[in-house]
Design a protein around this motif. Structure first.
Motif, mmCIF file in Angstrom:
data_model
loop_
_atom_site.group_PDB
_atom_site.id
_atom_site.type_symbol
_atom_site.label_atom_id
_atom_site.label_comp_id
_atom_site.label_asym_id
_atom_site.label_seq_id
_atom_site.Cartn_x
_atom_site.Cartn_y
_atom_site.Cartn_z
ATOM 1 N N PHE A 9 51.550 71.924 26.050
ATOM 2 C CA PHE A 9 52.855 71.570 26.557
ATOM 3 C C PHE A 9 52.724 70.347 27.436
ATOM 4 O O PHE A 9 51.777 70.227 28.214
ATOM 5 N N ALA A 10 53.683 69.441 27.333
ATOM 6 C CA ALA A 10 53.677 68.260 28.182
ATOM 7 C C ALA A 10 53.695 68.701 29.634
ATOM 8 O O ALA A 10 54.482 69.544 30.014
ATOM 9 N N GLY A 11 52.810 68.167 30.411
ATOM 10 C CA GLY A 11 52.746 68.512 31.816
ATOM 11 C C GLY A 11 51.838 69.686 32.111
ATOM 12 O O GLY A 11 51.529 69.958 33.254
ATOM 13 N N ALA A 12 51.415 70.413 31.110
ATOM 14 C CA ALA A 12 50.505 71.540 31.324
ATOM 15 C C ALA A 12 49.087 71.009 31.439
ATOM 16 O O ALA A 12 48.737 69.998 30.856
ATOM 17 N N THR A 13 48.275 71.699 32.205
ATOM 18 C CA THR A 13 46.881 71.285 32.312
ATOM 19 C C THR A 13 46.006 72.458 31.953
ATOM 20 O O THR A 13 46.330 73.581 32.277
ATOM 21 N N PRO A 14 44.904 72.239 31.309
ATOM 22 C CA PRO A 14 44.493 70.974 30.724
ATOM 23 C C PRO A 14 45.209 70.723 29.409
ATOM 24 O O PRO A 14 45.661 71.661 28.779
ATOM 25 N N ALA A 15 45.259 69.474 29.003
ATOM 26 C CA ALA A 15 45.985 69.102 27.796
ATOM 27 C C ALA A 15 45.034 69.041 26.610
ATOM 28 O O ALA A 15 44.922 68.044 25.938
ATOM 29 N N HIS A 16 44.322 70.120 26.372
ATOM 30 C CA HIS A 16 43.452 70.185 25.198
ATOM 31 C C HIS A 16 43.653 71.535 24.529
ATOM 32 O O HIS A 16 44.456 72.344 24.968
ATOM 33 N N ALA A 17 42.944 71.783 23.450
ATOM 34 C CA ALA A 17 43.138 72.988 22.650
ATOM 35 C C ALA A 17 43.016 74.259 23.491
ATOM 36 O O ALA A 17 42.161 74.368 24.361
ATOM 37 N N PHE A 18 43.891 75.187 23.230
ATOM 38 C CA PHE A 18 43.922 76.467 23.932
ATOM 39 C C PHE A 18 42.669 77.272 23.626
ATOM 40 O O PHE A 18 42.297 77.438 22.480
ATOM 41 N N ASP A 19 42.016 77.764 24.651
ATOM 42 C CA ASP A 19 40.870 78.651 24.512
ATOM 43 C C ASP A 19 41.237 79.940 25.240
ATOM 44 O O ASP A 19 41.194 79.995 26.475
ATOM 45 N N PRO A 20 41.629 80.988 24.499
ATOM 46 C CA PRO A 20 42.119 82.185 25.170
ATOM 47 C C PRO A 20 41.085 82.876 26.050
ATOM 48 O O PRO A 20 41.441 83.535 27.017
ATOM 49 N N TRP A 21 39.819 82.720 25.782
ATOM 50 C CA TRP A 21 38.800 83.512 26.459
ATOM 51 C C TRP A 21 37.990 82.740 27.495
ATOM 52 O O TRP A 21 36.935 83.186 27.916
ATOM 53 N N SER A 22 38.488 81.583 27.917
ATOM 54 C CA SER A 22 37.827 80.815 28.974
ATOM 55 C C SER A 22 38.845 80.443 30.044
ATOM 56 O O SER A 22 39.967 80.062 29.733
ATOM 57 N N TYR A 23 38.425 80.553 31.308
ATOM 58 C CA TYR A 23 39.289 80.145 32.407
ATOM 59 C C TYR A 23 39.424 78.626 32.404
ATOM 60 O O TYR A 23 38.463 77.915 32.120
#
Length: 139
Positions: A9-23
């Motif tokens: 999402f624009a403005g969300a951080t970080p702006a890379h691929a979602f990794d559900p199992w990593s903080y």
């Protein structure tokens, strides 16, 4: 917030691929033990953290929802955590109460079950939610 079409999402951080199992690096989860912290969805509190895992590529929280979902526990992949406020002892999520309530049901036997983890990670979608967003996760 608008979706940028690139997996975040624009403005969300970080702006890379979602990794559900990593903080997220900027979530500040590693700054201390979060067990006992209150958990806030984008639209209100959902309970307190019962347990937390910091395993590499397998991190999650288990939240005791108390009366909110009739005393059930929910498992949240680390990637849905937006940030932690250690001073106020609160963990903030980028998902709504409805999204969390509709997630695949958790029970004490599912912690390490790869099928459940794949289902849960897929449910929360391939993007980081934006704080305050009510958009449903993508499949």
């Amino acid at each position: 917030m608008a979706h940028d079409g690139g997996g975040a999402f624009a403005g969300a951080t970080p702006a890379h691929a979602f990794d559900p199992w990593s903080y997220r690096e900027d979530a500040d989860v590693t700054g201390g033990d979060v067990v006992g912290y209150k958990v806030e969805a984008t639209d209100g509190g959902i309970g307190k953290i019962d347990s937390a895992s910091h395993d590499v590529n397998a991190s999650y929280l288990v939240v005791d929802t108390g009366p909110w979902i009739f005393g059930k526990k929910v498992m949240l992949p680390a990637g849905v955590i937006n940030h932690v406020d250690h001073e106020d002892r609160k963990v903030y999520l980028d998902r709504s109460k409805g999204q969390i309530k509709a997630a695949p049901e958790f029970d004490e036997t599912t912690y390490g079950d790869p099928t459940y983890r794949d289902k849960l990670g897929g449910y929360y979608g391939g993007t980081y939610g934006a704080p305050g967003s009510t958009l449903p996760p993508t499949a």
